[in-house]
Design a protein around this motif. Sequence first.
Motif, mmCIF file in Angstrom:
data_model
loop_
_atom_site.group_PDB
_atom_site.id
_atom_site.type_symbol
_atom_site.label_atom_id
_atom_site.label_comp_id
_atom_site.label_asym_id
_atom_site.label_seq_id
_atom_site.Cartn_x
_atom_site.Cartn_y
_atom_site.Cartn_z
ATOM 1 N N ILE A 6 -42.476 36.948 17.165
ATOM 2 C CA ILE A 6 -42.932 35.655 16.618
ATOM 3 C C ILE A 6 -42.496 35.493 15.159
ATOM 4 O O ILE A 6 -42.029 34.413 14.766
ATOM 5 N N TRP A 7 -42.612 36.581 14.354
ATOM 6 C CA TRP A 7 -42.191 36.486 12.955
ATOM 7 C C TRP A 7 -40.702 36.180 12.850
ATOM 8 O O TRP A 7 -40.276 35.355 12.031
ATOM 9 N N GLU B 212 -34.458 30.701 22.202
ATOM 10 C CA GLU B 212 -34.886 29.949 23.394
ATOM 11 C C GLU B 212 -35.872 30.758 24.222
ATOM 12 O O GLU B 212 -36.857 30.224 24.749
ATOM 13 N N ALA B 213 -35.574 32.065 24.343
ATOM 14 C CA ALA B 213 -36.432 32.945 25.144
ATOM 15 C C ALA B 213 -37.838 33.021 24.555
ATOM 16 O O ALA B 213 -38.830 32.917 25.292
ATOM 17 N N VAL B 214 -37.918 33.182 23.219
ATOM 18 C CA VAL B 214 -39.233 33.276 22.564
ATOM 19 C C VAL B 214 -39.957 31.925 22.664
ATOM 20 O O VAL B 214 -41.171 31.878 22.923
ATOM 21 N N ALA B 215 -39.223 30.847 22.484
ATOM 22 C CA ALA B 215 -39.828 29.509 22.579
ATOM 23 C C ALA B 215 -40.432 29.296 23.970
ATOM 24 O O ALA B 215 -41.525 28.715 24.111
ATOM 25 N N VAL C 68 -50.773 33.994 19.168
ATOM 26 C CA VAL C 68 -50.183 34.712 18.022
ATOM 27 C C VAL C 68 -49.311 33.754 17.210
ATOM 28 O O VAL C 68 -49.353 33.762 15.972
ATOM 29 N N TYR C 69 -48.559 32.915 17.896
ATOM 30 C CA TYR C 69 -47.665 31.970 17.211
ATOM 31 C C TYR C 69 -48.461 31.036 16.302
ATOM 32 O O TYR C 69 -48.087 30.820 15.130
ATOM 33 N N ASP D 206 -45.154 29.219 27.663
ATOM 34 C CA ASP D 206 -45.701 29.640 28.957
ATOM 35 C C ASP D 206 -46.835 30.656 28.869
ATOM 36 O O ASP D 206 -47.697 30.702 29.739
ATOM 37 N N ASP D 207 -46.764 31.482 27.817
ATOM 38 C CA ASP D 207 -47.693 32.616 27.736
ATOM 39 C C ASP D 207 -48.762 32.353 26.674
ATOM 40 O O ASP D 207 -48.434 32.126 25.505
#
Lengths: 192, 157
Positions: free
Chosen positions: B8-9, B22-25, B37-38, B30-31
């Motif tokens: 996230i950082w 894109e994967a983290v977004a 945390v975000y 979704d999660d």
Amino acid sequence: MQQQTDQALITAVLEGNSSAYAELVNRHKRFVFTMAMKFAKNREDAEEIAQDCFIKAYRALGTFKNTSKFSTWLYTITYTTAMSFLRKKRIVTYSIDDEESHLQLENPISSYQANDVEKKSKYAYLNLAISQLLPDDAAIITLFYQSEQSLDEIAQVLKMESNTVKVKLHRARLRLKEKLEYLLKDEVKELL
Amino acid sequence: MKTIEEQIWEYIDGELSGKEREAVAKKIADDNAYATVYIEMLELHQLMATVELDEPSMSFTRNIMDQVNLETNPMALKTKVDKRIIYSLSAIFLVAIVSVSWFTMAYIQFPAFSLPSLHFNMNLEQFVSPLALQLFFFIDILLALLYLDRLYRSKKA
């Protein structure tokens, strides 16, 4: 009037116009003082450190090679001077690499108790949390957020690898969050 | 393996490549764990970015300038080193190296061939006279006095 660049002011100082240095001091004094506050914890000592930094910078101005920003060069002097100050004062600190260590200040909230109103603001809590961090953690966070320095520039200031700075910044932010949660307890839910 | 916080950082700091970002977004969307945390990290990040710098006392700049005015003016490093000194030293070393090489080459006995030998036919006695020696010492004393004068002036400045 168009603002002169740091480099133009440095050139003017090197050509004998020492009064141009006052402009450089005015530009950077707030950040240098803020950095010093992260190490000294009281205004008097922080001013002494900050003034010492600017005098050292003036004496060494001829060696500034313009390969980096003047601010980065100045913050390197600030960091070194502040660390020397800590050693002289023999303030008890722990290694930044000691994950389990917790800094115990003599009176960590002394400088923030003067104004109860301000104390209640989220900024006061944040400042208090930063003041309770290890000096290196506080320095990294201050350099990253308040001086607009990149990770590479911070690495240069702290004489570390960029990746090390990245990891330390990450850990410092986690510690800061923990400190804030501890300080605010229930209120942290509203703040974060 | 990076923790959720680390991912996230890096996402917030803009240090991820296109695909990683894109994967983290997608994970944040979704999660719930990632989303929580975000939100926390973003709040802290934004809060940190708005913290104001401390202000030193009003007399801060004046105090520094008072001390600065007592200091000697700084000079650019390149002006501190006189290039003529470097060139003179270089010339001395170059002459020494060439002389030694020349002397060595002239007196080495090569088995297959021999270099033309050098013959100096100089009568030094014609140059070393009492008058020449007096002149030599006079110039030396003159140079020493000039050097001392210059040294004294630079220390005084």
